[in-house]
Design a protein around this motif. Structure first.
Motif, PDB file in Angstrom:
ATOM      1  N   ILE A  11       0.852  -1.196   0.000  1.00  0.00           N
ATOM      2  CA  ILE A  11       0.000   0.000   0.000  1.00  0.00           C
ATOM      3  C   ILE A  11       0.887   1.245   0.000  1.00  0.00           C
ATOM      4  N   VAL A  12       0.619   2.143  -0.938  1.00  0.00           N
ATOM      5  CA  VAL A  12       1.377   3.396  -1.030  1.00  0.00           C
ATOM      6  C   VAL A  12       0.758   4.454  -0.120  1.00  0.00           C
ATOM      7  N   CYS A  13      -0.547   4.632  -0.232  1.00  0.00           N
ATOM      8  CA  CYS A  13      -1.242   5.628   0.586  1.00  0.00           C
ATOM      9  C   CYS A  13      -2.699   5.228   0.736  1.00  0.00           C
ATOM     10  N   SER A  14      -3.368   5.822   1.708  1.00  0.00           N
ATOM     11  CA  SER A  14      -4.774   5.516   1.954  1.00  0.00           C
ATOM     12  C   SER A  14      -5.429   6.708   2.635  1.00  0.00           C
ATOM     13  N   VAL A  15      -6.750   6.735   2.572  1.00  0.00           N
ATOM     14  CA  VAL A  15      -7.507   7.766   3.289  1.00  0.00           C
ATOM     15  C   VAL A  15      -8.272   7.082   4.410  1.00  0.00           C
ATOM     16  N   LYS A  16      -7.905   7.403   5.630  1.00  0.00           N
ATOM     17  CA  LYS A  16      -8.528   6.800   6.812  1.00  0.00           C
ATOM     18  C   LYS A  16      -9.650   7.696   7.332  1.00  0.00           C
ATOM     19  N   ALA A  17     -10.666   7.033   7.871  1.00  0.00           N
ATOM     20  CA  ALA A  17     -11.775   7.776   8.475  1.00  0.00           C
ATOM     21  C   ALA A  17     -11.313   8.458   9.757  1.00  0.00           C
ATOM     22  N   THR A  18     -11.841   9.634  10.021  1.00  0.00           N
ATOM     23  CA  THR A  18     -11.569  10.361  11.259  1.00  0.00           C
ATOM     24  C   THR A  18     -12.877  10.489  12.039  1.00  0.00           C
ATOM     25  N   ARG A  19     -12.801  11.002  13.253  1.00  0.00           N
ATOM     26  CA  ARG A  19     -14.010  11.197  14.053  1.00  0.00           C
ATOM     27  C   ARG A  19     -14.982  12.130  13.334  1.00  0.00           C
ATOM     28  N   ALA A  20     -14.422  13.167  12.692  1.00  0.00           N
ATOM     29  CA  ALA A  20     -15.259  14.147  11.984  1.00  0.00           C
ATOM     30  C   ALA A  20     -15.961  13.498  10.794  1.00  0.00           C
ATOM     31  N   SER A  21     -15.229  12.645  10.051  1.00  0.00           N
ATOM     32  CA  SER A  21     -15.842  12.018   8.879  1.00  0.00           C
ATOM     33  C   SER A  21     -16.893  11.009   9.291  1.00  0.00           C
ATOM     34  N   ARG A  22     -16.653  10.292  10.404  1.00  0.00           N
ATOM     35  CA  ARG A  22     -17.655   9.329  10.879  1.00  0.00           C
ATOM     36  C   ARG A  22     -18.913  10.041  11.363  1.00  0.00           C
ATOM     37  N   SER A  23     -18.734  11.189  12.013  1.00  0.00           N
ATOM     38  CA  SER A  23     -19.889  11.966  12.480  1.00  0.00           C
ATOM     39  C   SER A  23     -20.700  12.486  11.310  1.00  0.00           C
TER      40      SER A  23
END
Length: 202
Positions: A179-191
């Motif tokens: 894996i080179v890069c990824s976008v992880k969920a944050t508290r703000a995105s989950r909300s």
């Protein structure tokens, strides 16, 4: 690839004692490996020494250089193969170089540069870079200073693997599953996602 010039001198004496004396004088013992082989087919090293100050510009940097070695008037083009550092002071103790030519392919790790604003980041996620370099194989004149990767379309919770990439004139040597890069969920995105789901359910 960028090129850098380093002046050096031949070293006749090898071994721990000779290397220790060189380091006291501000020099770094080095070896240059190339096409030359011994009777057993093993690479034959050219032993030389360069000042720590000369090598610093090629070593303590994120860039990858072709090093133009001037060993007492003898010119060699090389890349850094291996470095040894002091475990506590981080001082350079030894350097191995590999001689290169315009027509022979080499494998070298090139820095990754992520370009663009990922869709997943716009949606509140956080972009993570998992590896800083990707190994590529090509004649050195075809190898760029950085590997540009467009992340604009990268969605929240998704990743870019090495196997999804291609670069003109380069053969990728790093495993395709890395894996080179990824976008992880944050508290703000989950909300935000939870709020959107709530509105959709109404």
């Amino acid at each position: 690839m960028k090129e850098i010039n380093v002046k050096a001198q031949n070293r006749e004496a090898v071994g721990k004692k000779a290397s220790k004396l060189l380091r006291k004088e501000g020099m770094v013992p080095c070896n240059l490996y190339g096409e030359k082989k011994d009777e057993n087919g093993l690479p034959v090293a050219l032993s030389f020494a360069a000042s720590a100050a000369e090598l610093r510009k090629a070593v303590y940097t994120p860039h990858v250089f072709v090093v133009n070695l001037d060993i007492e008037g003898q010119a060699h083009k090389a890349i850094i193969k291996e470095l040894q550092f002091h475990p506590t002071t981080d001082a350079l103790l030894h350097a191995d170089f590999f001689e290169v030519s315009e027509d022979k392919a080499i494998t070298v790790g090139i820095p990754v540069k992520l370009n663009g604003l990922a869709q997943g980041v716009r949606d509140g996620g956080k972009l993570n870079l998992s590896i800083r370099k990707i190994n590529v194989t090509a004649p050195y004149k075809q190898i760029p200073e950085v590997l540009n990767i467009d992340v604009t379309e990268l969605q929240l919770g998704k990743a870019i693997k090495v196997g999804q990439l291609s670069f003109d004139g380069l053969q990728i040597a790093t495993s395709p599953e890395v894996i080179v890069c990824s976008v992880k969920a944050t508290r703000a995105s989950r909300s935000a996602a939870a709020a959107a789901d709530g509105e959709a359910a109404q």
